[in-house]
Design an enzyme around this catalytic site. Structure first.
Site, PDB file in Angstrom:
ATOM      1  N   ASP A 203      34.788  38.410  41.775  1.00 17.82           N
ATOM      2  CA  ASP A 203      35.115  39.556  40.971  1.00 17.82           C
ATOM      3  C   ASP A 203      36.192  40.161  41.430  1.00 17.82           C
ATOM      4  O   ASP A 203      36.458  40.144  42.998  1.00 17.82           O
ATOM      5  CB  ASP A 203      34.034  40.262  40.613  1.00 17.82           C
TER       6      ASP A 203
ATOM      7  N   ARG B  25      31.602  49.254  25.054  1.00 20.12           N
ATOM      8  CA  ARG B  25      32.378  48.890  26.472  1.00 20.12           C
ATOM      9  C   ARG B  25      32.794  50.368  27.184  1.00 20.12           C
ATOM     10  O   ARG B  25      33.662  50.852  26.489  1.00 20.12           O
ATOM     11  CB  ARG B  25      33.496  47.762  26.438  1.00 20.12           C
TER      12      ARG B  25
ATOM     13  N   CYS C 132      35.078  36.276  36.806  1.00 16.79           N
ATOM     14  CA  CYS C 132      34.821  36.873  35.538  1.00 16.79           C
ATOM     15  C   CYS C 132      36.071  37.308  34.684  1.00 16.79           C
ATOM     16  O   CYS C 132      36.223  37.776  33.448  1.00 16.79           O
ATOM     17  CB  CYS C 132      33.663  38.067  35.663  1.00 16.79           C
TER      18      CYS C 132
ATOM     19  N   GLN D 100      28.469  39.037  30.336  1.00 22.75           N
ATOM     20  CA  GLN D 100      29.252  38.298  31.092  1.00 22.75           C
ATOM     21  C   GLN D 100      28.383  37.245  31.792  1.00 22.75           C
ATOM     22  O   GLN D 100      28.830  35.960  31.859  1.00 22.75           O
ATOM     23  CB  GLN D 100      29.859  39.165  32.302  1.00 22.75           C
TER      24      GLN D 100
ATOM     25  N   HIS E 127      26.493  44.467  33.185  1.00 18.60           N
ATOM     26  CA  HIS E 127      27.563  43.648  32.681  1.00 18.60           C
ATOM     27  C   HIS E 127      26.975  42.356  32.018  1.00 18.60           C
ATOM     28  O   HIS E 127      27.095  41.183  32.576  1.00 18.60           O
ATOM     29  CB  HIS E 127      28.683  43.176  33.282  1.00 18.60           C
TER      30      HIS E 127
ATOM     31  N   ARG F  44      32.249  33.185  26.809  1.00 18.75           N
ATOM     32  CA  ARG F  44      31.682  34.607  26.328  1.00 18.75           C
ATOM     33  C   ARG F  44      31.767  34.566  24.778  1.00 18.75           C
ATOM     34  O   ARG F  44      30.830  35.035  24.325  1.00 18.75           O
ATOM     35  CB  ARG F  44      32.935  35.606  26.867  1.00 18.75           C
TER      36      ARG F  44
END
Length: 311
Positions: A230, A108, A270, A138, A135, A298
């Site tokens: 988001d 990450r 998310c 996600q 991402h 996830r």
């Protein structure tokens, strides 16, 4: 048909075919069902996942750690103070050392180039847990959620409200590869990167995708099956929040947004969410919201990913 997943990197959904992505999602569905009845599937016994974090996380860390744990393996958290990618140690050196000690690496990070460099100098799989550009993990969880709630991804109008950021980029890639119906609603100067937009359009011309930009949030929300939003300022851009609020405030997902969408529309975020900025409490906690299911997924989507590339 069988696809080769073992040992492959997962940096960008563009590296996988539509059939491979659907197989990943189908595997996630099966693993989730088996987990729900208490079945143990320890196919990664003896395997270790190194998790490198340059950015803080709740869902990414817990979901990956629990995913490999439930598959019988182990996770090793490595924070920014231990490594300092490209600062304390060269990325090349980190990659080659970990390559000898663990079975896969999830990163990450800030720069997507860090992932590319790690993949270049390691043989084991490298997984993009988040970068400034993409991402993909996600979006795997998001697509799993839509499949659960809607039964299909095809034909669903997915309307994304917000910054043209890494999440938006990965949605564009997914739409192009899978032939999805995606509407992007972003303010001027905050739109997705032209290169990724053009790639998605070209890919979508062959897959049957409908990918459009719509500046008016009311039009973007019209008849939407999936409302997605988001944060307006991603990590590292918090100092821009005051300026961004001026540009993004008309994109807030609220009851007015839902009124224009389909009666059975679902709302995704998310997370983490800035409540009553990009999304209101009323919608976040309302009957259309599936954000907690989305967060849980996830775990199951990434469990499928680890099972396929590490086993």
């Amino acid at each position: 048909m069988r696809w080769v997943f073992k040992g492959r990197d997962f940096l960008n959904l563009a590296d996988y075919s539509a059939d491979e992505i659907y197989y990943l999602l189908e595997t996630a569905v099966v693993l989730k069902r088996r987990w729900m009845i208490g079945e143990k599937i320890e196919i990664l016994s003896g395997k270790t996942l190194a998790m490198l974090f340059e950015k803080p996380s709740l869902r990414t860390r817990v979901s990956f750690e629990m995913a490999i744990h439930q598959l019988g393996g182990k996770a090793m958290y490595i924070g920014p103070q231990e490594v300092g990618l490209g600062k304390r140690e060269a990325i090349k050196d980190v990659a080659m050392v970990l390559d000898r000690m663990v079975d896969a690496i999830m990163i990450r990070t800030f720069s997507h180039d860090n992932l590319i460099q790690m993949a270049k100098y390691s043989v084991i799989p490298i997984i993009n847990g988040l970068s400034d550009l993409h991402h993909p993990c996600q979006i795997l969880g998001d697509m799993l959620t839509i499949l659960e709630k809607k039964g299909t991804l095809k034909g669903q109008k997915i309307s994304y409200f917000g910054d043209g950021n890494n999440v938006c980029h990965s949605w564009l890639v997914a739409a192009g590869v899978l032939g999805l119906n995606l509407t992007i609603c972003s303010p001027n100067n905050y739109q997705p990167q032209t290169e990724i937009w053009d790639w998605a359009q070209e890919k979508g011309s062959h897959s049957g995708a409908t990918i459009v930009y719509e500046a008016d949030p009311d039009i973007a929300a019209q008849d939407a099956d999936v409302i997605y939003t988001d944060v307006w300022a991603s990590m590292g851009k918090e100092n821009e929040m005051e300026e961004r609020i001026r540009h993004f405030q008309k994109l807030q997902v609220n009851q007015n947004t839902l009124d224009k969408a389909q009666p059975d529309a679902i709302v995704l975020h998310c997370m983490p969410a800035h409540r009553n900025l990009e999304i209101t409490d009323e919608v976040m906690d309302g009957s259309h919201s599936v954000v907690i299911d989305e967060a849980e997924n996830r775990l199951h989507a990434q469990k499928a990913l680890l099972a396929l590339i590490m086993s």
